[in-house]
Design a protein around this motif. Structure first.
Motif, PDB file in Angstrom:
ATOM      1  N   UNK A 400       0.843  -1.196   0.000  1.00  8.92           N
ATOM      2  CA  UNK A 400       0.000   0.000   0.000  1.00  8.92           C
ATOM      3  C   UNK A 400       0.876   1.243   0.000  1.00  8.92           C
ATOM      4  N   UNK A 401       0.359   2.317  -0.569  1.00  3.90           N
ATOM      5  CA  UNK A 401       1.121   3.568  -0.558  1.00  3.90           C
ATOM      6  C   UNK A 401       0.147   4.749  -0.571  1.00  3.90           C
ATOM      7  N   UNK A 402       0.653   5.902  -0.163  1.00  2.00           N
ATOM      8  CA  UNK A 402      -0.130   7.137  -0.224  1.00  2.00           C
ATOM      9  C   UNK A 402       0.027   7.720  -1.621  1.00  2.00           C
ATOM     10  N   UNK A 403      -1.073   7.772  -2.349  1.00  2.58           N
ATOM     11  CA  UNK A 403      -1.032   8.247  -3.724  1.00  2.58           C
ATOM     12  C   UNK A 403      -0.789   9.741  -3.838  1.00  2.58           C
ATOM     13  N   UNK A 404      -0.777  10.208  -5.079  1.00  2.00           N
ATOM     14  CA  UNK A 404      -0.447  11.609  -5.328  1.00  2.00           C
ATOM     15  C   UNK A 404      -1.433  12.553  -4.658  1.00  2.00           C
ATOM     16  N   UNK A 405      -2.713  12.174  -4.645  1.00  2.00           N
ATOM     17  CA  UNK A 405      -3.714  13.029  -4.013  1.00  2.00           C
ATOM     18  C   UNK A 405      -3.430  13.196  -2.525  1.00  2.00           C
ATOM     19  N   UNK A 406      -3.149  12.085  -1.850  1.00  2.00           N
ATOM     20  CA  UNK A 406      -2.850  12.167  -0.420  1.00  2.00           C
ATOM     21  C   UNK A 406      -1.549  12.927  -0.173  1.00  2.00           C
ATOM     22  N   UNK A 414      -3.935  19.524   4.647  1.00  2.00           N
ATOM     23  CA  UNK A 414      -5.253  18.911   4.833  1.00  2.00           C
ATOM     24  C   UNK A 414      -5.111  17.595   5.598  1.00  2.00           C
ATOM     25  N   UNK A 415      -4.013  16.900   5.344  1.00  2.00           N
ATOM     26  CA  UNK A 415      -3.691  15.668   6.064  1.00  2.00           C
ATOM     27  C   UNK A 415      -2.446  15.937   6.899  1.00  2.00           C
ATOM     28  N   UNK A 416      -2.434  15.424   8.134  1.00  2.00           N
ATOM     29  CA  UNK A 416      -1.256  15.588   8.986  1.00  2.00           C
ATOM     30  C   UNK A 416      -0.695  14.235   9.391  1.00  2.00           C
ATOM     31  N   UNK A 432      -6.762  16.815   9.113  1.00  2.20           N
ATOM     32  CA  UNK A 432      -6.654  17.843  10.151  1.00  2.20           C
ATOM     33  C   UNK A 432      -8.002  18.489  10.421  1.00  2.20           C
ATOM     34  N   UNK A 433      -8.768  18.703   9.400  1.00  2.00           N
ATOM     35  CA  UNK A 433     -10.073  19.324   9.584  1.00  2.00           C
ATOM     36  C   UNK A 433     -11.077  18.268  10.009  1.00  2.00           C
ATOM     37  N   UNK A 434     -11.953  18.625  10.911  1.00  2.00           N
ATOM     38  CA  UNK A 434     -13.073  17.812  11.383  1.00  2.00           C
ATOM     39  C   UNK A 434     -12.651  16.656  12.275  1.00  2.00           C
ATOM     40  N   UNK A 435     -11.379  16.234  12.198  1.00  2.00           N
ATOM     41  CA  UNK A 435     -10.965  15.118  13.045  1.00  2.00           C
ATOM     42  C   UNK A 435     -10.738  15.582  14.482  1.00  2.00           C
TER      43      UNK A 435
END
Length: 849
Positions: A400-406, A414-416, A432-435
């Motif tokens: 598994x890997x974090x794709x370009x979008x992530x 947006x992601x931390x 980060x938002x809403x979590x």
């Protein structure tokens, strides 16, 4: 003049008038505003098994039972088994003789029970009772102290004043149901002073508890119900004026308890935050709707590295066909290989050793990865690549890997990244938002139900024999404590109304979930219930008897629960069943859903209305998505996808590429073989769904924790002054040094050493000050020390010795404390109830270097 002044002036007896005038003047000077309650007689503690001695306070035993502790005598002398006793002086008015003070009385010593008045000087010791070790030997130990909590708090004040991060207590709620005692008498609903007694009882303990908290960042949490919540709030306002106080409402029984009017569903937790406290945000605010598909369960998508759909064969991209070396024991990606030349075939004979991952498709043919070796190496270094499960069917690992979008969302904030695995290096990410949200002051979670996660959970641990009224929900306790110490992995937590031991269970669960090393100190008495006391008394038993004590709360509930939950099994070897909810999310693989619509021939769906009829059968998919010519439906806003015409399968698969949110697929074909082929292609293209869900922990796994169990005892001052109590005080020194490593012991009959430096401990004791050179030599090159105790009565000499110790050892042992024994111990406890406690501690601190 007030009405009382007028009434006093009318009294004819001049002496009585003078006395009442003086008392009223004092009362006016000390007039209380806000919370007003009587102080009541001082609390007294019966010492079962203590031998009466000259000077002791005692009460009489009546028919094998304890009489009212309020009728107290002081032993003047003992001769031939008979004690001559007098009434003690009235310390509030020392010049005034007490009733019958001039008339000594005699009682058989066997009829007397030694008592201690709360507030008089005590010299405590801890007697080891038991221990359980299931964690590393050098890990800090939790502590369970069987004692009345007032004297235990005095002891903890000596050990941990100003060092406690969080105090969590669940005191008696004073419902009138005989659930607590004042001076050994149950307080019930018929006692007109029960609220006043409860406040006096709590005030004494809160004053001591306050000294334990870290002055800047300590937090007190007190749970309570409606019977005393308002009185308690006013008491906390008075005792903690510098703290920021908040009231939390916790739903503990969603069904409610009918009381003839409104049905009560809640209890309360009062938080007192010292001035420097800030709370970390959390993904769960404990109030917002807690659904499985809620935002708190949304995590960034990890994509399959194996390419699916078009161009997914080896011959389509030779440069993307390469091996990935894996360490299966550590579940770690070790190396990214180079592309295999087109004319060379991979060696697939050793796939069973699970050490190499190749891009193998679900049909067994050779495929390719989504990114090149150089790019994948960069992603691996960042922690953006990880192992999934081992696919037995394909004989290789899922990567598994974090794709370009992530990756772009990480760059944009947006992601931390919240954590990085210490072995594999893979990152843990979240939105980060809403979590992250601030915890609310109203908590509504199913896990806070006191029936399911309190009473039922306790029965599951102890069996039906483990009786305890109204244990707290494990998760309500965990959430309350975690709100304070979530970002303090080495926090010290104290609960001096420990009851069934829920707090320790919660702290162990919190540590197991986030890898913390928080330490918990529990204090509880060993009382039996009112019903059990009556039954035991009817059999001629009394407190102090082995059978009576075995049924006490500490020995029958608190200790076994703590021991069983740490080990994951009971004393008889039966394992605990059930699972803990960790509150932590993990990703589980879940298959996507496929439905064959075989009752319709694709050729018959030649008009939009006919296709809309098919869509009408699919829940959550609007007919407005059917637009001419519409061979298939792939929508970014809907999880369902429909293929109306298998001849358009290649375009459909290309449209699905990257649409991981599509989970439900409907394929119109009467041919099962065609359906199976298309299903396999979609699975290969998108892989399984990674569904975040709450992680569970088997109760049978226990906890990697250690717990020492002690009973509070009292020493004679003379033994301490004459340096004859080292064996008894040794457990206190171990605790004062942080309870790190195995508890050292000096066996009975073993002579006291000149220098006590147990292997594996973080403290040293010099018992003979003339051997200072030996101490300094033992400290050379030693690390991991937190305390050095030096026994000496010479204050000036101690200052010099302390300085010498620091010069030798402080550099290698930052924060090293040097403590003077036994002066430090004696001064801490030689504080009379009428003396100013703060002044006493000033003297104590002055004795420390």
């Amino acid at each position: 003049m007030s009405a009382i002044d007028t009434l006093i002036a009318q009294i004819s007896d001049p002496r009585l008038r003078e006395r009442l005038t003086a008392e009223w003047d004092n009362a006016k000077k000390e007039k209380k505003f806000g919370l007003v309650f009587e102080d009541h007689l001082p609390e007294l503690l019966p010492l079962h098994g203590a031998k009466p001695r000259k000077g002791d306070l005692v009460c009489r035993r009546v028919y094998g039972q304890i009489g009212a502790l309020k009728d107290v005598w002081q032993i003047q002398s003992i001769h031939a088994g008979v004690a001559t006793c007098v009434k003690p002086r009235n310390e509030a008015h020392p010049s005034e003789p007490t009733r019958a003070a001039a008339e000594p009385v005699q009682f058989p010593v066997d009829e007397l029970l030694v008592v201690r008045e709360f507030g008089e000087p005590i010299f405590p010791a801890l007697v080891p009772v038991d221990a359980v070790q299931n964690g590393p030997a050098d890990a800090p130990w939790h502590t369970l102290i069987e004692a009345d909590n007032y004297h235990a708090l005095q002891l903890l004040d000596y050990l941990y004043a100003g060092k406690v991060d969080c105090i969590y207590i669940d005191p008696p709620y004073n419902t009138g149901a005989r659930d607590w005692k004042y001076n050994n008498d149950y307080v019930d609903g018929n006692d007109g002073w029960r609220h006043s007694k409860w406040l006096a009882f709590m005030e004494k303990r809160l004053k001591l508890a306050k000294r334990l908290l870290k002055p800047d960042t300590g937090v007190l949490i007190v749970t309570i119900d409606e019977h005393e919540v308002h009185h308690l709030g006013m008491l906390l306002e008075r005792e903690f004026p510098e703290a920021y106080r908040q009231l939390v409402t916790i739903v503990i029984n969603q069904k409610g308890v009918a009381q003839g009017r409104l049905s009560r569903a809640e209890e309360y937790a009062l938080f007192c935050f010292n001035p420097g406290v800030t709370l970390a945000a959390h993904h769960d605010d404990l109030l917002s709707p807690d659904r499985g598909d809620s935002k708190r369960f949304q995590t960034p998508r990890w994509e399959w590295l194996l390419r699916g759909g078009t161009n997914s064969r080896r011959e389509d991209r030779y440069g993307l066909f390469f091996p990935i070396t894996v360490d299966p024991e550590k579940r770690k990606i070790v190396e990214i290989g180079d592309p295999l030349p087109p004319d060379q075939q991979p060696d697939l004979s050793n796939l069973s050793d699970r050490r190499t991952a190749w891009p193998l498709r679900t049909d067994g043919t050779l495929g390719n990865w989504r990114v090149s070796p150089p790019t994948l190496r960069q992603l691996l270094a960042k922690g953006y690549v990880k192992l999934g499960g081992f696919d037995e069917a394909r004989g290789t690992w899922t990567i598994l890997y974090l794709g370009q979008k992530a990756q772009n969302q990480i760059e944009a904030g947006v992601i931390e990244i919240v954590d990085r695995h210490e072995v594999t290096g893979e990152v843990t990410v979240r939105y980060t938002e809403s979590q992250q949200r601030s915890i609310k002051t109203v908590w509504h979670r199913a896990t806070h139900d006191a029936g399911s996660y309190g009473s039922s959970l306790l029965r599951g641990i102890l069996g039906e024999g483990g009786k305890f009224s109204f244990p707290k929900s494990l998760y309500a306790t965990r959430d309350a404590v975690a709100a304070v110490v979530r970002d303090r992995p080495n926090a010290l937590i104290v609960d001096f109304f420990a009851g069934s031991g829920t707090t320790l269970n919660a702290v162990n669960l919190l540590n197991a979930t986030d890898g913390g090393s928080r330490r918990c100190i529990l204090v509880t008495n060993n009382e039996v219930s009112a019903e059990e006391a009556a039954a035991l008394s009817a059999r001629g038993l009394q407190p102090g008897d082995a059978e009576w004590e075995a049924q006490g709360i500490c020995r029958s509930v608190t200790w076994p629960r703590s021991k069983y939950t740490i080990l994951g099994q009971r004393d008889d070897g039966t394992v605990l069943t059930g699972e803990y909810l960790t509150g932590k999310t993990v990703e589980r693989e879940k298959a996507r859903s496929f439905t064959q619509i075989g009752f319709v021939d694709p050729a018959q769906l030649d008009t939009l209305p006919k296709k809309k009829q098919v869509v009408a059968l699919i829940d959550g998919l609007p007919q407005t998505l059917v637009k001419d010519p519409c061979p298939f439906i792939v929508s970014e806003g809907h999880k369902a996808s429909v293929l109306f015409d298998p001849a358009a399968a290649e375009d459909w698969l290309e449209a699905l590429d990257g649409q991981e949110h599509n989970t439900d697929f409907y394929i119109v074909t009467p041919v099962k073989r065609v359906f199976d082929q298309l299903k396999a292609q979609v699975v290969e293209l998108l892989g399984p769904i990674l569904v975040p869900e709450e992680e569970k922990r088997p109760m049978s796994a226990g906890f990697a924790a250690n717990l020492a169990y002690f009973k509070l005892d009292f020493l004679e001052k003379e033994r301490v002054s004459l340096r004859r109590a080292f064996r008894e005080i040794l457990p206190l020194l171990w605790l004062k040094a942080g309870a790190v490593g195995p508890r050292p012991e000096l066996k009975r009959g073993e002579p006291e050493p000149v220098l006590f430096a147990p292997e594996g401990s973080n403290f040293v004791v010099l018992l003979d000050e003339t051997r200072m050179g030996r101490l300094l030599k033992s400290l050379e090159g030693r690390t991991g020390l937190s305390h050095v105790f030096i026994v000496t009565d010479a204050d000036e000499s101690f200052k010099t010795m302390a300085q010498d110790v620091r010069e030798v050892a402080a550099k290698a042992n930052p924060g090293l404390a040097v403590v003077q024994l036994y002066r430090d111990y004696l001064l801490n406890f030689m504080i009379n109830k009428n003396q100013d406690r703060a002044a006493g501690h000033t003297d104590t601190q002055g004795a420390r270097a």
